[in-house]
Design a protein around this motif. Structure first.
Motif, mmCIF file in Angstrom:
data_model
loop_
_atom_site.group_PDB
_atom_site.id
_atom_site.type_symbol
_atom_site.label_atom_id
_atom_site.label_comp_id
_atom_site.label_asym_id
_atom_site.label_seq_id
_atom_site.Cartn_x
_atom_site.Cartn_y
_atom_site.Cartn_z
ATOM 1 N N PHE C 29 0.774 29.805 14.509
ATOM 2 C CA PHE C 29 0.601 31.254 14.371
ATOM 3 C C PHE C 29 1.173 31.778 13.055
ATOM 4 N N ALA C 30 1.277 30.876 12.064
ATOM 5 C CA ALA C 30 1.906 31.262 10.796
ATOM 6 C C ALA C 30 1.362 32.582 10.264
ATOM 7 N N HIS C 31 0.048 32.739 10.330
ATOM 8 C CA HIS C 31 -0.532 33.927 9.714
ATOM 9 C C HIS C 31 -0.171 35.219 10.431
ATOM 10 N N LEU C 32 0.171 35.089 11.711
ATOM 11 C CA LEU C 32 0.581 36.293 12.437
ATOM 12 C C LEU C 32 2.043 36.621 12.156
ATOM 13 N N ILE C 33 2.833 35.604 11.878
ATOM 14 C CA ILE C 33 4.267 35.817 11.716
ATOM 15 C C ILE C 33 4.619 36.267 10.304
ATOM 16 N N MET C 34 3.892 35.726 9.321
ATOM 17 C CA MET C 34 4.281 35.977 7.941
ATOM 18 C C MET C 34 4.150 37.445 7.575
ATOM 19 N N PRO C 35 5.239 38.036 7.078
ATOM 20 C CA PRO C 35 5.153 39.445 6.671
ATOM 21 C C PRO C 35 4.424 39.612 5.334
ATOM 22 N N HIS C 36 4.395 38.554 4.501
ATOM 23 C CA HIS C 36 3.771 38.668 3.175
ATOM 24 C C HIS C 36 2.825 37.500 2.965
ATOM 25 N N LEU C 59 14.372 37.056 3.885
ATOM 26 C CA LEU C 59 15.219 36.010 3.310
ATOM 27 C C LEU C 59 15.202 36.038 1.781
ATOM 28 N N GLY C 60 14.828 37.172 1.203
ATOM 29 C CA GLY C 60 14.822 37.266 -0.256
ATOM 30 C C GLY C 60 13.552 36.692 -0.866
ATOM 31 N N THR C 61 13.533 36.640 -2.219
ATOM 32 C CA THR C 61 12.352 36.118 -2.909
ATOM 33 C C THR C 61 12.747 34.980 -3.841
ATOM 34 N N ASP C 62 11.725 34.246 -4.302
ATOM 35 C CA ASP C 62 11.997 33.081 -5.138
ATOM 36 C C ASP C 62 11.756 33.372 -6.618
ATOM 37 N N ASN C 63 11.564 32.318 -7.411
ATOM 38 C CA ASN C 63 11.479 32.481 -8.860
ATOM 39 C C ASN C 63 10.252 33.257 -9.330
ATOM 40 N N LEU C 64 9.243 33.378 -8.469
ATOM 41 C CA LEU C 64 8.073 34.159 -8.867
ATOM 42 C C LEU C 64 7.943 35.413 -8.003
ATOM 43 N N GLY C 65 9.015 35.792 -7.352
ATOM 44 C CA GLY C 65 8.986 36.997 -6.538
ATOM 45 C C GLY C 65 8.225 36.828 -5.237
ATOM 46 N N ASP C 67 7.879 35.830 -1.216
ATOM 47 C CA ASP C 67 8.729 36.011 -0.051
ATOM 48 C C ASP C 67 9.154 34.645 0.509
ATOM 49 N N VAL C 68 10.450 34.381 0.494
ATOM 50 C CA VAL C 68 10.953 33.082 0.939
ATOM 51 C C VAL C 68 10.660 32.857 2.425
ATOM 52 N N PHE C 69 10.847 33.895 3.229
ATOM 53 C CA PHE C 69 10.611 33.759 4.661
ATOM 54 C C PHE C 69 9.168 33.330 4.926
ATOM 55 N N SER C 70 8.226 34.022 4.303
ATOM 56 C CA SER C 70 6.818 33.665 4.517
ATOM 57 C C SER C 70 6.522 32.251 4.039
ATOM 58 N N ARG C 71 7.167 31.870 2.959
ATOM 59 C CA ARG C 71 6.931 30.519 2.439
ATOM 60 C C ARG C 71 7.511 29.454 3.364
ATOM 61 N N ILE C 74 5.004 29.201 6.316
ATOM 62 C CA ILE C 74 3.774 28.461 6.036
ATOM 63 C C ILE C 74 4.104 26.995 5.738
ATOM 64 N N GLY C 75 5.320 26.760 5.256
ATOM 65 C CA GLY C 75 5.747 25.393 4.963
ATOM 66 C C GLY C 75 5.827 24.502 6.193
ATOM 67 N N THR C 76 5.988 25.108 7.382
ATOM 68 C CA THR C 76 6.036 24.288 8.606
ATOM 69 C C THR C 76 4.751 23.492 8.757
ATOM 70 N N ARG C 77 3.646 24.062 8.290
ATOM 71 C CA ARG C 77 2.363 23.377 8.464
ATOM 72 C C ARG C 77 2.345 22.042 7.745
ATOM 73 N N ILE C 78 2.664 22.093 6.437
ATOM 74 C CA ILE C 78 2.664 20.857 5.654
ATOM 75 C C ILE C 78 3.642 19.859 6.260
ATOM 76 N N THR C 79 4.823 20.346 6.561
ATOM 77 C CA THR C 79 5.861 19.444 7.056
ATOM 78 C C THR C 79 5.401 18.741 8.330
ATOM 79 N N LEU C 80 4.900 19.521 9.284
ATOM 80 C CA LEU C 80 4.485 18.904 10.547
ATOM 81 C C LEU C 80 3.275 18.011 10.338
ATOM 82 N N GLN C 81 2.367 18.464 9.488
ATOM 83 C CA GLN C 81 1.188 17.626 9.212
ATOM 84 C C GLN C 81 1.575 16.284 8.619
#
Lengths: 509, 327, 278
Positions: C29-36, C59-65, C67-71, C74-81
């Motif tokens: 449900f990543a797309h429903l959870i991600m605020p950005h 959770l703040g932002t990264d080097n390109l602004g 959203d860390v939380f959203s990243r 979405i990162g759970t997908r790659i990791t689990l895959q």
């Protein structure tokens, strides 16, 4: 077997010993310099990377150097002159200079060095820089004449890149010159601890005056943040390049540190494969150039340490075309150009290959997002240099490349290899334009300081600006950081030249 | 036993040959070549090709391989293309740093891990057991490069005592200096650099050892002879430390030994995080430079070390448990 | 008591299961959870500090602004895959090779296990780096590299199980009843070897997640725009001084994920092998 109690005692002993020991005080006469990597070897005829040349250029010297304003300064040669027809250059050498092993420097060493590099059997990678040299003639002990096969206005700029090697010694040690180099420079090699540091010792007999520091140490610290921390922790005294821009402001406010800035001699750019189905249309290339937020990148990615890119000749050179402006950042403009080219909604795919440094990676990711907004789907590949190099120069398997050029000190160097259809670095854009070839060939013959030369390179830049084989993104500034007690160090646009005058660096109280 | 050792060595040979073929082809198949990387931006394609042929790199793959293996069998592992020095020298030069790091990591890990495991087993099912196991679980699950980054940020950064990177004189030089000058300064300075990377590297292994010590000891404590010893009225501490622990340590020693081999090569990421000048980073740099003589020799060395450590571990069974025979 | 309820009764397994379920749900449900939009860059909002619940950038932002939380989400997908497919592949290859080696024995066994030994004689990260050096960086390639690196362990476990089960009564009985070779191996032996394989595979997920993160950290794993935690850590590295939140949170999530799999693995082992449990 050790008992628990004894282990405990030993541990306490060790820990208290560690604490009592604390940090080393900075030794008064040793200047520690942080560098990104370890040189392959110290024979600069074979090792030509910028990391290699940093220590090499302290140990050895060329006939002349170009200073940080791109003016030539005498070194082992006091003067030089071109013949009327431009086919001969004569150098008048400095007398009374000795190599670190005590042997005097004479014309023989100059001839030996150039003959060695030009001999194909020796496999010197920089041989191509000197192919116009037909013969080096020893006129007397302190005079040499270079005979050229054809006039080449920028040969001096190349000669400024080749250090002079002691002919007897170099012949004698052969391959071992890599680890036992001998030169005429302000410092000589004392010790090389593999993987850790190179220690150089002051050459008290240096013709330019004895160095102020006793030792110059290059420490290899590949990671940018580690290098900064090493400076703050006092383990190194200065370094140049690989600066984390966000941290500069903090250090600038701190009286213990000095921030040095100087203009750079290069630029980062997007290179286009002009044979790509979509990119062969220069409007598409220009559209992509309009998607690059140059000001934003300079302001935020470089934290202001740079200038938005316009053309491939850096603005501080007299050949820079003052009339040109950067392609403005505008998605509308990009869409217009794409529509003109027949892709109003984008609808195609491109690949972006980027070098694996942080800035290029960030640009790749920004560009990818921008391309998405005009309907171009882009895939980003961040590749290590070996792979990217092979891709760029050996295969035509790429669309957009994000890379950088450094050391663009004269217009021929900045243009011929890149845009002449037979230039050595031409293959990855496949850009070909007969007018361009003609201009670049003419540029090599006319005197560099002439009006004609400027006119030629102004037109070259106009073509690049309009046809966009490269979209120049920015001109980065060189940044160096040092402790406040370091004096006499000047940044050079090319890091490998920044320690040519290392004898002037001193530690003050 | 001699026979056993000889057979083990003979068995290692085909594995090493296989390893050398894999590495050789890996580096050759990878895009990019060492010469154009070194030649840099000034060289034309013709010059690059010329140098490539001077190095014999234009020869067919199998020719190069047989040449290499022929020389290697005579003890000549070739010359690094990037560094222009014999690879054997380069790698042996880095080896002390690697061994020192791996060894310290394992020592630190073991010094904490074994007592913790024993404690957990002896105080089985109490909160001590639970919390030890929890700590061990965290240790197993924490990625070592992240642990390294955290140590740098939260320990090395605020505490100036801990350097942020690199390595000063090694422990061995420290010991030499102690005996020649009577001063521990060099040695302690070496420790100062070593401690954080060793913790980052040793944590996962240590946590494994804790878990293993506990389960192994628990199993031994259930054996009949332990019941007998207890029934004879021996003190519980004597039962545990004299009888049970010795037997329980066998699998633990195996794992510690195996970790040594794995740690030397597996330290790559830790070496990158702490800029530690070890063999692992040399190999990674070598891959970047496509310097295959260097990579080849480095990987082979690690494989040999690994095999050698395994052999020693196997042999050490014999000393701990004379009932085992080598056939 | 059924196995499932035994697993649910085991505290470790239960906690592990909960962590993993949350991860799986997050990935789905990543797309429903991600605020950005996790790829949306905004240069003037770089390195924003975490703003906590209710803030724009939790959770703040990264080097390109971004959203860390959203990243992270979405990162759970790659990791689990990567984890699932790499472990699945290594399980598949390992079981087949191990079963053949164990059942057939002799030269075949010797040959297969020699190759496995060869792979095992490399430190896994080094082998993965070498493999990626040949086939190029990227998420699919990293997956293959991890699968290859992990295969020998699976093969060893399977082989050991097969060897110990081969002489057991029920296999002998099946043989006596005239069962064909492959049938014997796969139906009888593997059915019994299932439990230890499951434990090894679950633990292997943790290792695979760490390997992927390490490869990406070295720049050899997942490439952008795909978001991988390891890569996030590697880009966050230079900002660790002034924006440690990216490193802290991203690394923390990797740690939790690995912890989840290890807990579940431990729990499963306790359930299947009660000898170790008191």
């Amino acid at each position: 077997m050790l008992s628990g109690a004894r282990i405990f005692t030993i541990a306490v002993f060790l820990i208290s010993g560690c604490l009592a020991f604390g940090l080393n005080p900075v030794e008064a006469s040793t200047v520690n310099v942080g560098v990104e990597g370890e040189p392959g070897g110290l024979d600069g005829r074979l090792n030509v990377g910028s990391i290699d040349r940093i220590p090499i250029n302290v140990i050895l010297e060329p006939l002349l150097i170009y200073d940080r304003n791109f003016d030539f300064q005498p070194r082992l040669a006091e003067e030089y002159e071109f013949s009327e027809d431009g086919l001969e250059v004569t150098f008048y050498l400095r007398e009374g200079v000795t190599f670190h092993n005590g042997q005097p420097f004479t014309a023989k060493d100059v001839k030996y060095t150039y003959d060695w590099v030009l001999d194909p059997d020796n496999g010197a990678p920089n041989r191509d820089l000197f192919l116009e040299i037909e013969e080096v003639e020893i006129v007397d002990d302190y005079t040499v004449t270079f005979h050229l096969t054809e006039p080449f206005s920028y040969i001096i700029s190349n000669i400024a890149r080749l250090n002079i090697y002691p002919h007897e010694y170099a012949e004698e040690v052969g391959e071992d010159f890599n680890v036992e180099p001998v030169g005429t420079g302000p410092f000589s090699l004392e010790e090389w601890e593999r993987g850790e540091r190179i220690v150089l010792k002051a050459n008290e007999d240096f013709w330019g005056g004895a160095p102020k520091a006793d030792y110059l140490v290059f420490r290899f610290i590949p990671d940018d943040s580690a290098r900064l921390l090493a400076l703050e922790g006092g383990e190194i005294d200065l370094y140049q390049g690989g600066i984390i821009h966000e941290e500069v402001g903090r250090l600038d406010d701190n009286p213990n540190f000095t921030v040095h800035t100087w203009y750079g001699a290069g630029y980062d750019y997007v290179g286009f494969n002009t044979t790509n189905e979509y990119l062969q249309d220069h409007r598409v290339r220009k559209a992509i150039s309009h998607l690059i937020d140059r000001e934003g990148i300079v302001e935020y990615v470089l934290n202001g340490f740079g200038e938005p890119g316009i053309t491939h000749i850096i603005p501080v050179l007299p050949w820079f075309n003052e009339n040109l402006q950067p392609h403005e950042y505008s998605r509308e403009k990009a869409k217009e150009l794409l529509a003109e080219a027949g892709y109003p909604d984008g609808g195609f795919k491109l690949r972006i290959h980027s070098r694996d440094n942080d800035v290029n990676q960030q640009i790749a990711e920004l560009l990818q997002y921008e391309l998405e907004t005009v309907g171009i789907e882009a895939e980003v590949f961040v590749e290590e240099w070996a792979t990217l190099f092979d891709r760029a120069f050996r295969s035509d398997d790429h669309d957009l490349l994000i890379m950088g050029w450094a050391g663009q000190t004269d217009p021929d160097r900045a243009s011929y290899r890149q845009f002449h259809s037979e230039g050595a670095r031409h293959p990855y854009t496949y850009y070909s334009n007969p007018r361009m070839d003609e201009l670049l060939e003419k540029g090599r013959i006319v005197p560099p300081e002439s009006e004609e030369s400027r006119a030629i390179y102004n037109e070259v830049q106009e073509i690049v600006h309009e046809e966009v084989p490269y979209a120049v993104i920015f001109y980065p500034q060189e940044i160096g950081l040092s402790r406040d007690y370091i004096q006499g160090w000047e940044l050079h646009p090319s890091i490998s030249f920044s320690f040519r005058n290392a004898h002037k660096i001193e530690i003050i109280d | 036993m001699t026979k056993f050792i000889i057979r083990r060595f003979i068995n290692i040979v085909p594995a090493l040959l296989g390893v050398s073929i894999i590495v050789f082809s890996a580096i050759h198949l990878a895009p990019g070549d060492p010469i154009s990387l070194m030649a840099g931006e000034e060289a034309s394609e013709e010059t690059i090709q010329l140098i490539i042929s001077q190095y014999g790199l234009d020869q067919p793959f199998h020719v190069q391989y047989f040449q290499w293996i022929g020389n290697a069998l005579q003890g000549d592992f070739g010359t690094s293309i990037r560094f222009g020095r014999p690879v054997a020298d380069l790698i042996l030069g880095r080896l002390p740093a690697s061994i020192e790091l791996a060894f310290t990591a394992i020592v630190i890990g073991t010094l904490i891990a074994v007592p913790l495991g024993v404690l957990a087993a002896v105080k089985h099912s109490t909160w001590l057991d639970l919390s030890s196991m929890f700590v061990a679980l965290i240790g197993v699950s924490i990625p070592n490069f992240w642990l390294g980054l955290m140590l740098l940020t939260f320990i090395a950064l605020p505490i100036a005592f801990f350097p942020m990177f690199g390595r000063e004189a090694g422990l061995w030089e420290g010991i030499v200096s102690f005996f020649s000058t009577g001063s521990l300064e060099v040695f302690l300075n070496g420790i100062r650099y070593l401690i954080l990377p060793a913790i980052a590297l040793g944590t996962a292994g240590g946590a494994l050892v804790t878990r293993l010590t506990r389960s192994s000891l628990l199993e031994v404590l259930r054996q009949d002879y332990i019941y007998t010893a207890r029934a004879k009225g021996l003190k519980e501490s004597v039962v545990i430390y004299k009888h049970a622990l010795k037997n329980a340590m066998m699998p633990v020693i195996t794992v510690i030994g195996l970790r040594l081999g794995a740690t030397i090569g597996g330290a790559i990421v830790t070496e990158v995080v702490f800029s530690w000048p070890g063999v692992g980073r040399l190999i990674v740099d070598g891959i970047g430079w496509r310097d295959f003589p260097l990579v080849q020799a480095g990987v082979l060395l690690i494989a040999i070390l690994f095999a050698f450590v395994n052999l020693i571990v196997d042999l050490s069974y014999g000393f701990l448990n004379p009932k085992i025979r080598y056939e | 008591m059924g196995t499932v309820s035994k697993i649910l009764k085991n505290r470790q397994a239960l906690i592990g299961l909960i962590i993993i379920s949350i991860l799986i749900l997050t990935a789905i449900f990543a797309h429903l959870i991600m605020p950005h939009n996790p790829r949306e860059t905004s240069l003037f909002q770089r390195y924003q500090s975490p703003e906590g619940f209710g803030g724009t950038f939790f959770l703040g932002t990264d080097n390109l602004g971004r959203d860390v939380f959203s990243r992270i989400i979405i990162g759970t997908r790659i990791t689990l895959q990567v984890g699932l497919i790499a472990v699945g592949l290594s399980l598949f290859a390992g079981v087949i090779l191990g079963a053949i080696a164990g059942y057939v024995g002799g030269t075949v066994d010797e040959f297969i296990m020699r190759i496995m030994d060869m792979i095992l004689s490399f430190p896994s990260i080094l082998l993965a780096i070498l493999i990626v050096a040949i086939i190029g960086p990227g998420f699919v390639n990293a997956m293959f590299a991890i699968a290859i690196v992990r295969t020998p362990q699976m093969a060893r476990v399977t082989r050991a199980q097969v060897l110990s089960l081969k002489e057991e009564d029920f296999v002998m009985a099946a043989r006596a009843l005239g069962a064909k070779h492959p049938r014997i191996i796969f139906l009888h032996i593997l059915k019994n070897a299932f439990a230890p394989m499951l434990v090894v595979a679950t633990m292997g997920m943790g290792t695979a997640v760490i390997l992927e993160a390490s490869l990406s950290f070295l720049g050899l794993g997942t490439q952008p725009p795909a978001v991988s935690w390891g890569r996030m850590l590697s880009t966050a590295r230079e900002s660790i001084r002034f924006a440690p939140h990216v490193t802290l949170f991203t690394g923390g999530v990797i740690f939790l994920t690995v912890l989840g799999f290890n807990l579940l693995g431990d729990g499963l082992r306790d359930v299947f092998d009660p000898r170790l449990k008191d």
